[in-house]
Design an enzyme around this catalytic site. Sequence first.
Site, mmCIF file in Angstrom:
data_model
loop_
_atom_site.group_PDB
_atom_site.id
_atom_site.type_symbol
_atom_site.label_atom_id
_atom_site.label_comp_id
_atom_site.label_asym_id
_atom_site.label_seq_id
_atom_site.Cartn_x
_atom_site.Cartn_y
_atom_site.Cartn_z
ATOM 1 N N THR A 164 0.845 -1.193 0.000
ATOM 2 C CA THR A 164 0.000 0.000 0.000
ATOM 3 C C THR A 164 0.881 1.244 0.000
ATOM 4 O O THR A 164 1.944 1.268 0.612
ATOM 5 C CB THR A 164 -0.925 0.064 1.234
ATOM 6 N N GLU A 208 -4.227 4.619 3.206
ATOM 7 C CA GLU A 208 -3.317 3.817 2.382
ATOM 8 C C GLU A 208 -4.046 3.401 1.111
ATOM 9 O O GLU A 208 -5.220 3.073 1.157
ATOM 10 C CB GLU A 208 -2.924 2.502 3.048
ATOM 11 N N ASN A 258 1.152 4.799 1.380
ATOM 12 C CA ASN A 258 0.604 5.607 2.475
ATOM 13 C C ASN A 258 0.726 7.077 2.110
ATOM 14 O O ASN A 258 1.769 7.507 1.616
ATOM 15 C CB ASN A 258 1.387 5.338 3.760
#
Length: 211
Positions: free
Chosen positions: A53, A147, A55
């Site tokens: 992910t 995220e 962020n």
Amino acid sequence: MSHIPTGIIKVREFDQPIDISKGPLPPLFPLVTEYVPIEAGFGRGSIELGIPTANVPIDKLPSIVNTDKFKPGVYFGYCKLSPLSNNSTEYIKRKNHGSDTDSSHDHMVQFNYGNELTFPEIHEIYPVVLSIGYNVFYGDLKKKTVELHLLHKFTKNFYGCLIKFNILGYIRPELNYTTKENLIKDINIDIDIAQKVLSTDYFAKYKTMVQ
Ligand code: RBF
Ligand code: MG
């Protein structure tokens, strides 16, 4: 015979039903951001879950995201990347894991500012699933985090790259899981739902928002 999904999508009992032909529903959606820098998280997404992910800093997003109107949960939209081509690669210390002060858990993260992305990767608009919340499964976050998991297989990281995205709808609340496997299973269902909904004209027309 067309297999383009229409009607209402709802897979699990805790899903918010999505009425595709209504498109993004006001007052929350569609929401669009400016270009914001991708930060280093804890590295759990890619390393532990196999679901990387990106962020992003919540204070650089439209302020409504940091209010209770944005319930902790899973959302979907589109995004576009924009490398910072004047920056050269550097190594930055990863944030420590919650209250853990043991420095053996620190890792250096390569920040290449998106300069290893390919030509198509910096021109494409990608569908995205977003996790907004406190990562209750890990139970160590006090601050709301945002995220993004981009629906494309990247071979290089892009920490420090700029990203612009929109949020077009809500899939489900953030849940606690007893196992990592169950969390991964649900994330894969989230991805399927996002892919189906975003492939319809009702939502695909919002790609241009992140251009
Ligand atoms: N974490 C949770 O604790 N509960 C969730 O329901 C949850 N859903 C997620 C859904 C998606 C689509 C993604 C990408 C992540 C989700 N996470 C959830 C966050 C996950 O724990 C996090 O990505 C890793 O901890 C890496 O920071
Ligand atoms: Mg991450």
